[in-house]
Design a protein around this motif. Structure first.
Motif, PDB file in Angstrom:
ATOM      1  N   LEU A  46       0.815  -1.207   0.000  1.00 21.49           N
ATOM      2  CA  LEU A  46       0.000   0.000   0.000  1.00 21.49           C
ATOM      3  C   LEU A  46       0.855   1.266   0.000  1.00 21.49           C
ATOM      4  O   LEU A  46       0.499   2.257  -0.645  1.00 21.49           O
ATOM      5  CB  LEU A  46      -0.969  -0.010   1.180  1.00 21.49           C
ATOM      6  CG  LEU A  46      -2.126  -0.989   1.047  1.00 21.49           C
ATOM      7  CD1 LEU A  46      -2.803  -1.198   2.400  1.00 21.49           C
ATOM      8  CD2 LEU A  46      -3.130  -0.517   0.009  1.00 21.49           C
ATOM      9  N   PHE A  47       1.976   1.246   0.707  1.00 19.74           N
ATOM     10  CA  PHE A  47       2.891   2.387   0.645  1.00 19.74           C
ATOM     11  C   PHE A  47       3.388   2.581  -0.792  1.00 19.74           C
ATOM     12  O   PHE A  47       3.430   3.689  -1.315  1.00 19.74           O
ATOM     13  CB  PHE A  47       4.103   2.208   1.575  1.00 19.74           C
ATOM     14  CG  PHE A  47       3.884   2.681   2.972  1.00 19.74           C
ATOM     15  CD1 PHE A  47       3.507   3.984   3.234  1.00 19.74           C
ATOM     16  CD2 PHE A  47       4.077   1.821   4.040  1.00 19.74           C
ATOM     17  CE1 PHE A  47       3.326   4.433   4.540  1.00 19.74           C
ATOM     18  CE2 PHE A  47       3.892   2.253   5.340  1.00 19.74           C
ATOM     19  CZ  PHE A  47       3.517   3.558   5.588  1.00 19.74           C
ATOM     20  N   TYR A  48       3.761   1.472  -1.418  1.00 20.90           N
ATOM     21  CA  TYR A  48       4.283   1.542  -2.790  1.00 20.90           C
ATOM     22  C   TYR A  48       3.239   2.127  -3.740  1.00 20.90           C
ATOM     23  O   TYR A  48       3.516   3.069  -4.483  1.00 20.90           O
ATOM     24  CB  TYR A  48       4.723   0.151  -3.255  1.00 20.90           C
ATOM     25  CG  TYR A  48       5.200   0.137  -4.671  1.00 20.90           C
ATOM     26  CD1 TYR A  48       6.484   0.585  -4.995  1.00 20.90           C
ATOM     27  CD2 TYR A  48       4.377  -0.306  -5.702  1.00 20.90           C
ATOM     28  CE1 TYR A  48       6.929   0.588  -6.301  1.00 20.90           C
ATOM     29  CE2 TYR A  48       4.817  -0.296  -7.010  1.00 20.90           C
ATOM     30  CZ  TYR A  48       6.091   0.140  -7.306  1.00 20.90           C
ATOM     31  OH  TYR A  48       6.530   0.159  -8.605  1.00 20.90           O
ATOM     32  N   PHE A  49       2.033   1.563  -3.724  1.00 21.25           N
ATOM     33  CA  PHE A  49       0.990   2.040  -4.635  1.00 21.25           C
ATOM     34  C   PHE A  49       0.399   3.376  -4.175  1.00 21.25           C
ATOM     35  O   PHE A  49      -0.253   4.059  -4.961  1.00 21.25           O
ATOM     36  CB  PHE A  49      -0.092   0.987  -4.810  1.00 21.25           C
ATOM     37  CG  PHE A  49       0.396  -0.217  -5.574  1.00 21.25           C
ATOM     38  CD1 PHE A  49       0.742  -0.117  -6.914  1.00 21.25           C
ATOM     39  CD2 PHE A  49       0.536  -1.442  -4.942  1.00 21.25           C
ATOM     40  CE1 PHE A  49       1.217  -1.213  -7.621  1.00 21.25           C
ATOM     41  CE2 PHE A  49       1.007  -2.550  -5.643  1.00 21.25           C
ATOM     42  CZ  PHE A  49       1.350  -2.440  -6.979  1.00 21.25           C
ATOM     43  N   GLY A  50       0.652   3.753  -2.940  1.00 19.48           N
ATOM     44  CA  GLY A  50       0.162   5.017  -2.415  1.00 19.48           C
ATOM     45  C   GLY A  50       0.995   6.219  -2.819  1.00 19.48           C
ATOM     46  O   GLY A  50       0.614   7.356  -2.552  1.00 19.48           O
ATOM     47  N   ILE A  51       2.127   5.971  -3.457  1.00 24.48           N
ATOM     48  CA  ILE A  51       2.931   7.084  -3.975  1.00 24.48           C
ATOM     49  C   ILE A  51       3.064   7.024  -5.497  1.00 24.48           C
ATOM     50  O   ILE A  51       3.764   7.821  -6.088  1.00 24.48           O
ATOM     51  CB  ILE A  51       4.332   7.127  -3.319  1.00 24.48           C
ATOM     52  CG1 ILE A  51       5.085   5.830  -3.547  1.00 24.48           C
ATOM     53  CG2 ILE A  51       4.221   7.451  -1.848  1.00 24.48           C
ATOM     54  CD1 ILE A  51       6.556   5.894  -3.160  1.00 24.48           C
ATOM     55  N   ARG A  52       2.389   6.083  -6.102  1.00 28.78           N
ATOM     56  CA  ARG A  52       2.451   5.897  -7.556  1.00 28.78           C
ATOM     57  C   ARG A  52       1.098   6.139  -8.176  1.00 28.78           C
ATOM     58  O   ARG A  52       0.139   5.513  -7.750  1.00 28.78           O
ATOM     59  CB  ARG A  52       2.901   4.476  -7.897  1.00 28.78           C
ATOM     60  CG  ARG A  52       4.205   4.100  -7.264  1.00 28.78           C
ATOM     61  CD  ARG A  52       5.230   3.757  -8.319  1.00 28.78           C
ATOM     62  NE  ARG A  52       6.439   3.218  -7.771  1.00 28.78           N
ATOM     63  CZ  ARG A  52       7.467   3.977  -7.397  1.00 28.78           C
ATOM     64  NH1 ARG A  52       7.412   5.258  -7.461  1.00 28.78           N
ATOM     65  NH2 ARG A  52       8.557   3.436  -6.946  1.00 28.78           N
ATOM     66  N   PRO A  53       0.902   6.958  -9.148  1.00 26.23           N
ATOM     67  CA  PRO A  53       1.905   7.857  -9.724  1.00 26.23           C
ATOM     68  C   PRO A  53       2.151   9.084  -8.860  1.00 26.23           C
ATOM     69  O   PRO A  53       3.153   9.777  -9.018  1.00 26.23           O
ATOM     70  CB  PRO A  53       1.302   8.267 -11.068  1.00 26.23           C
ATOM     71  CG  PRO A  53      -0.168   8.181 -10.841  1.00 26.23           C
ATOM     72  CD  PRO A  53      -0.366   7.057  -9.851  1.00 26.23           C
ATOM     73  N   GLU A  54       1.250   9.367  -7.927  1.00 29.52           N
ATOM     74  CA  GLU A  54       1.449  10.458  -6.973  1.00 29.52           C
ATOM     75  C   GLU A  54       0.794  10.065  -5.659  1.00 29.52           C
ATOM     76  O   GLU A  54       0.050   9.075  -5.591  1.00 29.52           O
ATOM     77  CB  GLU A  54       0.860  11.760  -7.496  1.00 29.52           C
ATOM     78  CG  GLU A  54      -0.628  11.698  -7.743  1.00 29.52           C
ATOM     79  CD  GLU A  54      -1.161  12.972  -8.387  1.00 29.52           C
ATOM     80  OE1 GLU A  54      -2.307  13.320  -8.089  1.00 29.52           O
ATOM     81  OE2 GLU A  54      -0.430  13.598  -9.172  1.00 29.52           O
ATOM     82  N   LEU A  55       1.052  10.813  -4.616  1.00 31.05           N
ATOM     83  CA  LEU A  55       0.518  10.515  -3.292  1.00 31.05           C
ATOM     84  C   LEU A  55      -1.001  10.371  -3.342  1.00 31.05           C
ATOM     85  O   LEU A  55      -1.690  11.223  -3.906  1.00 31.05           O
ATOM     86  CB  LEU A  55       0.909  11.634  -2.319  1.00 31.05           C
ATOM     87  CG  LEU A  55       0.589  11.386  -0.845  1.00 31.05           C
ATOM     88  CD1 LEU A  55       1.431  10.244  -0.298  1.00 31.05           C
ATOM     89  CD2 LEU A  55       0.848  12.653  -0.039  1.00 31.05           C
ATOM     90  N   ASN A  56      -1.510   9.274  -2.770  1.00 28.68           N
ATOM     91  CA  ASN A  56      -2.955   9.045  -2.756  1.00 28.68           C
ATOM     92  C   ASN A  56      -3.366   8.365  -1.458  1.00 28.68           C
ATOM     93  O   ASN A  56      -2.540   8.095  -0.594  1.00 28.68           O
ATOM     94  CB  ASN A  56      -3.397   8.241  -3.992  1.00 28.68           C
ATOM     95  CG  ASN A  56      -2.788   6.850  -4.033  1.00 28.68           C
ATOM     96  OD1 ASN A  56      -3.077   6.007  -3.190  1.00 28.68           O
ATOM     97  ND2 ASN A  56      -1.933   6.605  -5.013  1.00 28.68           N
ATOM     98  N   PHE A  82      -2.065   6.441   3.065  1.00 28.41           N
ATOM     99  CA  PHE A  82      -2.546   6.722   4.417  1.00 28.41           C
ATOM    100  C   PHE A  82      -3.208   5.499   5.053  1.00 28.41           C
ATOM    101  O   PHE A  82      -3.213   5.370   6.274  1.00 28.41           O
ATOM    102  CB  PHE A  82      -3.444   7.959   4.386  1.00 28.41           C
ATOM    103  CG  PHE A  82      -2.663   9.162   3.964  1.00 28.41           C
ATOM    104  CD1 PHE A  82      -1.873   9.838   4.871  1.00 28.41           C
ATOM    105  CD2 PHE A  82      -2.647   9.561   2.634  1.00 28.41           C
ATOM    106  CE1 PHE A  82      -1.094  10.918   4.482  1.00 28.41           C
ATOM    107  CE2 PHE A  82      -1.875  10.642   2.230  1.00 28.41           C
ATOM    108  CZ  PHE A  82      -1.091  11.322   3.149  1.00 28.41           C
ATOM    109  N   ILE A  83      -3.703   4.592   4.220  1.00 31.24           N
ATOM    110  CA  ILE A  83      -4.137   3.295   4.750  1.00 31.24           C
ATOM    111  C   ILE A  83      -2.913   2.540   5.259  1.00 31.24           C
ATOM    112  O   ILE A  83      -2.916   1.981   6.363  1.00 31.24           O
ATOM    113  CB  ILE A  83      -4.896   2.479   3.676  1.00 31.24           C
ATOM    114  CG1 ILE A  83      -6.220   3.166   3.329  1.00 31.24           C
ATOM    115  CG2 ILE A  83      -5.124   1.046   4.144  1.00 31.24           C
ATOM    116  CD1 ILE A  83      -6.953   2.536   2.150  1.00 31.24           C
ATOM    117  N   ALA A  84      -1.847   2.543   4.465  1.00 29.72           N
ATOM    118  CA  ALA A  84      -0.593   1.902   4.878  1.00 29.72           C
ATOM    119  C   ALA A  84      -0.057   2.521   6.161  1.00 29.72           C
ATOM    120  O   ALA A  84       0.439   1.809   7.044  1.00 29.72           O
ATOM    121  CB  ALA A  84       0.446   2.011   3.764  1.00 29.72           C
TER     122      ALA A  84
END
Length: 151
Positions: A66-76, A80-82
């Motif tokens: 979730l951290f990885y996908f939470g910054i790709r392509p931009e912060l989402n 914050f779930i991670a």
């Protein structure tokens, strides 16, 4: 405004993790995952690591993804779930491993009502050496009766 939403997502995830932990503890750790959790219930088991510690890795994997996908392509919002999962993991570690089981002697003199109640609830959980007949599967939130007993 978006930061308030991100804070709500993080806090909500943290709170939801207690329910996920309760269900995982009751139905997986005391079910199919008993092989990994069993050594944690054995009195006198005093090793640096337990097989039970594998569950930290299991819980870390979704957080990392979730951290990885939470910054790709931009912060989402996934970031914050991670973050909520990470904060819960830190709290769990500090309460469960440091304050209750005292695997690390960091806060050995702590004596407040919440921690006494948490120790009592967890002690009740550990009175059962087998995977059956367990109680008090949560970690940070537990029945109020333990607060009353911790006066």
């Amino acid at each position: 405004m978006i930061y308030i939403l991100y804070g709500i997502i993080t806090f909500s995830t943290f709170a939801i993790m207690e329910g996920i932990t309760w269900c995982t503890h009751k139905y997986i750790m005391h079910g199919l995952g008993w092989y990994l959790h069993e050594d944690h219930h054995q009195p006198g088991y005093n090793h640096v690591f337990e097989k039970n510690d594998a569950f930290f890795v299991v819980f870390a994997i979704p957080s990392i993804l979730l951290f990885y996908f939470g910054i790709r392509p931009e912060l989402n919002y996934l970031f914050f779930i991670a973050l909520g999962i990470l904060f819960y993991g830190i709290a769990y570690f500090l309460v469960h491993d440091v304050l209750i089981h005292r695997r690390f002697k960091w806060f050995d003199k702590t004596n407040n009502r919440y921690f006494r109640a948490a120790r009592k609830a967890h002690k009740i959980h550990h009175k059962h050496l087998g995977k059956e007949d367990g109680e008090c599967f949560g970690m940070l939130f537990f029945p109020y009766k333990y607060y009353k007993e911790a006066k």
